[in-house]
Each structure stands twice: as structure tokens, then as C-alpha cells.
Design a protein around this motif. Structure first.
Motif, PDB file in Angstrom:
ATOM      1  N   GLN A   1      42.260  -2.458  30.268  1.00  0.00           N
ATOM      2  CA  GLN A   1      43.203  -1.335  30.160  1.00  0.00           C
ATOM      3  C   GLN A   1      44.506  -1.664  30.882  1.00  0.00           C
ATOM      4  O   GLN A   1      45.596  -1.402  30.370  1.00  0.00           O
TER       5      GLN A   1
ATOM      6  N   LYS B   1      36.438  -3.201  31.613  1.00  0.00           N
ATOM      7  CA  LYS B   1      37.251  -2.162  30.953  1.00  0.00           C
ATOM      8  C   LYS B   1      38.530  -1.893  31.742  1.00  0.00           C
ATOM      9  O   LYS B   1      39.604  -1.745  31.164  1.00  0.00           O
ATOM     10  N   ASN B   2      38.387  -1.816  33.058  1.00  0.00           N
ATOM     11  CA  ASN B   2      39.563  -1.518  33.896  1.00  0.00           C
ATOM     12  C   ASN B   2      40.624  -2.607  33.776  1.00  0.00           C
ATOM     13  O   ASN B   2      41.817  -2.319  33.629  1.00  0.00           O
ATOM     14  N   HIS B   3      40.184  -3.885  33.840  1.00  0.00           N
ATOM     15  CA  HIS B   3      41.147  -4.994  33.731  1.00  0.00           C
ATOM     16  C   HIS B   3      41.801  -5.011  32.353  1.00  0.00           C
ATOM     17  O   HIS B   3      43.004  -5.254  32.231  1.00  0.00           O
TER      18      HIS B   3
ATOM     19  N   THR C   1      30.568  -6.235  37.861  1.00  0.00           N
ATOM     20  CA  THR C   1      29.946  -5.319  36.894  1.00  0.00           C
ATOM     21  C   THR C   1      30.745  -5.322  35.591  1.00  0.00           C
ATOM     22  O   THR C   1      31.912  -5.691  35.565  1.00  0.00           O
ATOM     23  N   GLU C   2      30.076  -4.831  34.547  1.00  0.00           N
ATOM     24  CA  GLU C   2      30.717  -4.719  33.230  1.00  0.00           C
ATOM     25  C   GLU C   2      31.832  -3.674  33.265  1.00  0.00           C
ATOM     26  O   GLU C   2      32.816  -3.768  32.536  1.00  0.00           O
ATOM     27  N   GLU C   3      31.646  -2.672  34.119  1.00  0.00           N
ATOM     28  CA  GLU C   3      32.624  -1.585  34.247  1.00  0.00           C
ATOM     29  C   GLU C   3      34.018  -2.134  34.576  1.00  0.00           C
ATOM     30  O   GLU C   3      35.027  -1.659  34.067  1.00  0.00           O
ATOM     31  N   GLU C   4      34.051  -3.171  35.424  1.00  0.00           N
ATOM     32  CA  GLU C   4      35.339  -3.739  35.839  1.00  0.00           C
ATOM     33  C   GLU C   4      36.101  -4.347  34.659  1.00  0.00           C
ATOM     34  O   GLU C   4      37.329  -4.402  34.672  1.00  0.00           O
TER      35      GLU C   4
ATOM     36  N   ILE D   1      34.413 -10.718  38.848  1.00  0.00           N
ATOM     37  CA  ILE D   1      33.854  -9.373  38.589  1.00  0.00           C
ATOM     38  C   ILE D   1      32.399  -9.319  39.041  1.00  0.00           C
ATOM     39  O   ILE D   1      31.739 -10.345  39.159  1.00  0.00           O
TER      40      ILE D   1
ATOM     41  N   TRP E   1      33.546 -12.670  29.160  1.00  0.00           N
ATOM     42  CA  TRP E   1      33.055 -12.534  30.532  1.00  0.00           C
ATOM     43  C   TRP E   1      31.616 -13.000  30.611  1.00  0.00           C
ATOM     44  O   TRP E   1      30.907 -13.065  29.609  1.00  0.00           O
TER      45      TRP E   1
END
Length: 202
Positions: free
Chosen positions: A43, A39-41, A34-37, A32, A59
Motif C-alpha cells: 500500500q 499488505k502495508n508495504h 508476518t504476511e500482514e506486513e 518481514i 515474499w
């Protein structure tokens, strides 16, 4: 010792598995940035494993030891996220997320059993990973008139810099990627050139 702008991460997502007393621990490791990624993983895995009892994760981003997050997702405190994170530290990996999905097998494993299970599942995923060394890079925008463009291009070629994008209108604009250890040298030389403007992008 690696340069301070070099870090170890994994090349591609990988998986690993560990079973104990009927419980199944499925580990998923992702590179990864960013931290944003994260959440996507998370979900995506919650959607893929809706019947799993726990989705625990850890992480780590960057080179410091302070940019991380652990989550036990209902397991006893310190038995899931922390063992995952400690495994990342022990293998000196960063810019990485590991999520361990647990299907409960009906038998309680106790604290030592859980710590071992989350750690072992993480190790299994990392055993299957290709570890790569990457450099921490910064992006700069260079604005330059046509008359000085040759000097700039010469420096880019000499330092083997990556040009991310370029446009040639009235002014020439280039975006370059620079290894952190080269920043002072390259930017110093660019700033000495007349009519060259350098801006830090990120």
C-alpha cells in the motif's frame, strides 16, 4: 550447515534499481515477520508510485520452501514474481519481501528481458543489504511461586535466555524467548520443578 533453527534475512529495508530500454525497475527489499506486513508495504509503495505500471513482488517466510507468494501484477505470467523469488532462494534468504516497481519506458522487453530485469533489480537491492543470521524462537510463559523463583532464575541465567516480561504478584509470571533447539532441554528442566507451570505462547 546452519542449525535448523537459524535463518538468513536482511537487517534493514534496502533499494536497488535497474533500467532497460527506457523502463525503470525500482526494487524495495524489506525484512518481514508476518504476511500482514506485506499488505502495508505494498500500500505504501502504491501510494508513493501511483504512476508506475506494475508493482510486482515475492515474499518468503519461515524455513520451508512452501511458504511464499509471487505476484506478476499484470506482467506476463512467470516473468516478474518468480524471478524475484528465485533470487531469494539462490541467496538463501527468508522472512523477506521484495517489491519491484516498474515504470514502463514504451519498449516491450519480451519474456527474457523481463525475467532479467526483475531478477537484476532484486539483486541490486540485495547487494545493498546487510544479511544477518537469526534464530527461530518460541515464547513460553512460566508461572512459579516465590519459593521456586530462584531455581527458575538460575536456569534462565545459565542458559542466557531472554526474559520478555515479568510480573511478581501472588505468583511470579515470566515470559521467556527460547531458541527452538533449546526448547526440549529448558522446558524439560522446568517441568521437573515442583510448582512450576509452563505454557507455550507462540
Amino acid at each position: 550447515m546452519l542449525f535448523e533453527d537459524t535463518y538468513r534475512t536482511i537487517d534493514q529495508p534496502t533499494t536497488g534499481e535497474f533500467r532497460d530500454k527506457g523502463s525503470k525497475f525500482l526494487a524495495y527489499a524489506f525484512p518481514i515477520r508476518t504476511e500482514e506486513e506485506v499488505k502495508n508495504h505494498l500500500q505504501a509503495l502504491r501510494a508513493e508510485h501511483p504512476k508506475a505500471r506494475h508493482h510486482c513482488f515475492a515474499w518468503r517466510l519461515g524455513l520451508g520452501r512452501d511458504n511464499y507468494r509471487v505476484n506478476d501484477d499484470g506482467e506476463p505470467s512467470g516473468t516478474a514474481g518468480r524471478p524475484i523469488l528465485n533470487t531469494l532462494y539462490s541467496q538463501d534468504l527468508t522472512n523477506i519481501l521484495v517489491i519491484v516497481v516498474r515504470y514502463f519506458g514504451g519498449t516491450l522487453l519480451g519474456v527474457p528481458g523481463l525475467i532479467n530485469a526483475y531478477k537484476t533489480a532484486t539483486v541490486e537491492a540485495l547487494v545493498n543489504a546487510v544479511v544477518v543470521s537469526k534464530t527461530i524462537n518460541e515464547i513460553y510463559r512460566i508461572e512459579v511461586g516465590f519459593e521456586r523463583l530462584n531455581d527458575v532464575m538460575k536456569l534462565i541465567k545459565e542458559q542466557q535466555l531472554t526474559v520478555l516480561q515479568q510480573s511478581f504478584n501472588q505468583e511470579c509470571t515470566l515470559e521467556i524467548e527460547l531458541r527452538r533447539t533449546l526448547v526440549n532441554v529448558v522446558i524439560g528442566r522446568l517441568e521437573k520443578m515442583e510448582g512450576v507451570q509452563v505454557t507455550f505462547v507462540g
